[in-house]
Design a protein around this motif. Structure first.
Motif, PDB file in Angstrom:
ATOM      1  N   ILE A  83      12.034  18.729  90.798  1.00  0.00           N
ATOM      2  CA  ILE A  83      11.251  17.819  89.948  1.00  0.00           C
ATOM      3  C   ILE A  83      12.104  16.639  89.511  1.00  0.00           C
ATOM      4  O   ILE A  83      11.681  15.482  89.577  1.00  0.00           O
ATOM      5  CB  ILE A  83      10.689  18.576  88.725  1.00  0.00           C
ATOM      6  N   ILE A  84      13.336  16.909  89.077  1.00  0.00           N
ATOM      7  CA  ILE A  84      14.234  15.829  88.670  1.00  0.00           C
ATOM      8  C   ILE A  84      14.512  14.905  89.846  1.00  0.00           C
ATOM      9  O   ILE A  84      14.497  13.673  89.716  1.00  0.00           O
ATOM     10  CB  ILE A  84      15.541  16.404  88.094  1.00  0.00           C
ATOM     11  N   LEU A 143      16.902  19.517  79.371  1.00  0.00           N
ATOM     12  CA  LEU A 143      17.121  18.757  78.138  1.00  0.00           C
ATOM     13  C   LEU A 143      18.056  17.576  78.372  1.00  0.00           C
ATOM     14  O   LEU A 143      17.846  16.483  77.836  1.00  0.00           O
ATOM     15  CB  LEU A 143      17.675  19.672  77.046  1.00  0.00           C
ATOM     16  N   SER A 144      19.084  17.780  79.176  1.00  0.00           N
ATOM     17  CA  SER A 144      20.010  16.693  79.487  1.00  0.00           C
ATOM     18  C   SER A 144      19.299  15.555  80.207  1.00  0.00           C
ATOM     19  O   SER A 144      19.509  14.374  79.887  1.00  0.00           O
ATOM     20  CB  SER A 144      21.155  17.231  80.349  1.00  0.00           C
ATOM     21  N   TYR A 145      18.448  15.906  81.161  1.00  0.00           N
ATOM     22  CA  TYR A 145      17.734  14.867  81.914  1.00  0.00           C
ATOM     23  C   TYR A 145      16.778  14.093  81.010  1.00  0.00           C
ATOM     24  O   TYR A 145      16.741  12.854  81.038  1.00  0.00           O
ATOM     25  CB  TYR A 145      16.958  15.497  83.068  1.00  0.00           C
ATOM     26  N   CYS A 149      16.672   9.949  79.633  1.00  0.00           N
ATOM     27  CA  CYS A 149      15.524   9.031  79.636  1.00  0.00           C
ATOM     28  C   CYS A 149      15.437   8.288  78.306  1.00  0.00           C
ATOM     29  O   CYS A 149      15.204   7.073  78.274  1.00  0.00           O
ATOM     30  CB  CYS A 149      14.229   9.798  79.896  1.00  0.00           C
ATOM     31  N   PHE A 150      15.631   9.018  77.203  1.00  0.00           N
ATOM     32  CA  PHE A 150      15.550   8.377  75.885  1.00  0.00           C
ATOM     33  C   PHE A 150      16.750   7.475  75.623  1.00  0.00           C
ATOM     34  O   PHE A 150      16.615   6.429  74.978  1.00  0.00           O
ATOM     35  CB  PHE A 150      15.406   9.440  74.797  1.00  0.00           C
ATOM     36  N   VAL A 151      17.923   7.853  76.123  1.00  0.00           N
ATOM     37  CA  VAL A 151      19.091   6.974  75.999  1.00  0.00           C
ATOM     38  C   VAL A 151      18.816   5.661  76.726  1.00  0.00           C
ATOM     39  O   VAL A 151      19.126   4.568  76.229  1.00  0.00           O
ATOM     40  CB  VAL A 151      20.356   7.650  76.572  1.00  0.00           C
ATOM     41  N   ALA A 152      18.204   5.749  77.902  1.00  0.00           N
ATOM     42  CA  ALA A 152      17.888   4.549  78.680  1.00  0.00           C
ATOM     43  C   ALA A 152      16.862   3.673  77.974  1.00  0.00           C
ATOM     44  O   ALA A 152      16.777   2.463  78.239  1.00  0.00           O
ATOM     45  CB  ALA A 152      17.369   4.941  80.059  1.00  0.00           C
ATOM     46  N   LEU A 153      16.107   4.256  77.042  1.00  0.00           N
ATOM     47  CA  LEU A 153      15.140   3.487  76.264  1.00  0.00           C
ATOM     48  C   LEU A 153      15.769   2.840  75.033  1.00  0.00           C
ATOM     49  O   LEU A 153      15.091   2.152  74.281  1.00  0.00           O
ATOM     50  CB  LEU A 153      13.977   4.397  75.829  1.00  0.00           C
ATOM     51  N   GLY A 154      17.060   3.086  74.819  1.00  0.00           N
ATOM     52  CA  GLY A 154      17.767   2.427  73.731  1.00  0.00           C
ATOM     53  C   GLY A 154      18.057   3.284  72.519  1.00  0.00           C
ATOM     54  O   GLY A 154      18.626   2.796  71.533  1.00  0.00           O
ATOM     55  N   PHE A 155      17.701   4.555  72.565  1.00  0.00           N
ATOM     56  CA  PHE A 155      17.997   5.440  71.435  1.00  0.00           C
ATOM     57  C   PHE A 155      19.450   5.910  71.530  1.00  0.00           C
ATOM     58  O   PHE A 155      19.988   6.068  72.629  1.00  0.00           O
ATOM     59  CB  PHE A 155      17.065   6.652  71.445  1.00  0.00           C
ATOM     60  N   GLY A 161      18.762  13.083  71.985  1.00  0.00           N
ATOM     61  CA  GLY A 161      18.769  14.534  72.144  1.00  0.00           C
ATOM     62  C   GLY A 161      17.668  15.197  71.334  1.00  0.00           C
ATOM     63  O   GLY A 161      17.025  16.146  71.809  1.00  0.00           O
ATOM     64  N   MET A 162      17.435  14.718  70.117  1.00  0.00           N
ATOM     65  CA  MET A 162      16.393  15.302  69.278  1.00  0.00           C
ATOM     66  C   MET A 162      15.003  15.014  69.848  1.00  0.00           C
ATOM     67  O   MET A 162      14.130  15.891  69.856  1.00  0.00           O
ATOM     68  CB  MET A 162      16.519  14.781  67.850  1.00  0.00           C
ATOM     69  N   ARG A 163      14.806  13.792  70.349  1.00  0.00           N
ATOM     70  CA  ARG A 163      13.516  13.458  70.954  1.00  0.00           C
ATOM     71  C   ARG A 163      13.292  14.272  72.229  1.00  0.00           C
ATOM     72  O   ARG A 163      12.170  14.697  72.518  1.00  0.00           O
ATOM     73  CB  ARG A 163      13.435  11.956  71.228  1.00  0.00           C
TER      74      ARG A 163
END
Length: 201
Positions: A83-84, A143-145, A149-155, A161-163
């Motif tokens: 899937i990844i 969870l890492s993957y 995705c959220f890091v790439a969105l600027g978080f 990690g929490m999101r």
């Protein structure tokens, strides 16, 4: 207890029958795991269901534990690695990936089957160290993957990690409690979760 024997020449249930592959045995074992429990996944039970002799099993696997290890590897590859890999090849932007991940529990019969297998494996992992280690590895990889995705969105890393944990928890809950609410209500829940997770303070 492991069941083992020296592998004889492969034997099929009847003359001219196509020889079973390891994937056939793993599929049969997975079905028994889902329908019954890990205790029911036994060589004699599988051979009877597949209408072959036990010799066919030992041509492909050293023993029952070898089958169980390969079953877990097959699940990990199909439910996580593949899937990844598919998401990464798609070239979708991070926001689209988050929405795509949130949609996985809604993929019809395929999602139902995947959820059934996952629930059975998690039940197995509650009392078996080998299964628990694989489930823990799968959870960490997923969870890492999602976090990436959220890091790439600027978080930042912590918030990403929490999101990721919230999204992953939502995906599992939606898969396991699919009878809760109408299709419209489930869609509304999904849209709410997407807005909440993608929203910046």
């Amino acid at each position: 207890m492991s069941e083992s024997a020296s592998p004889p020449s492969p034997v099929s249930g009847s003359a001219g029958k196509v020889q079973l592959t390891p994937a056939d045995w793993i599929k049969a074992a997975t079905e028994v795991l889902v329908d019954k429990s890990i205790d029911a996944v036994r060589v004699d039970v599988l051979a009877k269901g597949l209408k072959v002799t036990r010799g066919s099993f030992y041509w492909h696997f050293q023993d029952r534990d070898d089958l169980l290890r390969q079953l877990l590897k097959s699940w990990r590859d199909a439910a996580t690695e593949q899937i990844i890999s598919r998401f990464e090849r798609s070239g979708a932007n991070p926001e689209a990936l988050v929405r795509e991940l949130a949609s996985l529990p809604f993929r019809g019969q395929s999602a139902v089957n995947s959820a059934s297998i996952e629930l059975a494996i998690r039940a197995w992992a509650r009392r078996d160290e080998m299964a628990r280690q694989v489930v823990d590895e799968v959870d960490a990889k997923r969870l890492s993957y999602v976090s990436q995705c959220f890091v790439a969105l600027g978080f930042n890393f912590q918030e990403a990690g929490m999101r990721a944990f919230l999204l992953y928890s939502y995906m599992i809950s939606e898969s396991l409690m699919r009878a809760q609410g109408t299709e419209t209500q489930r869609q509304q829940r999904r849209e709410f979760v997407e807005r909440m997770l993608l929203e910046r303070a």
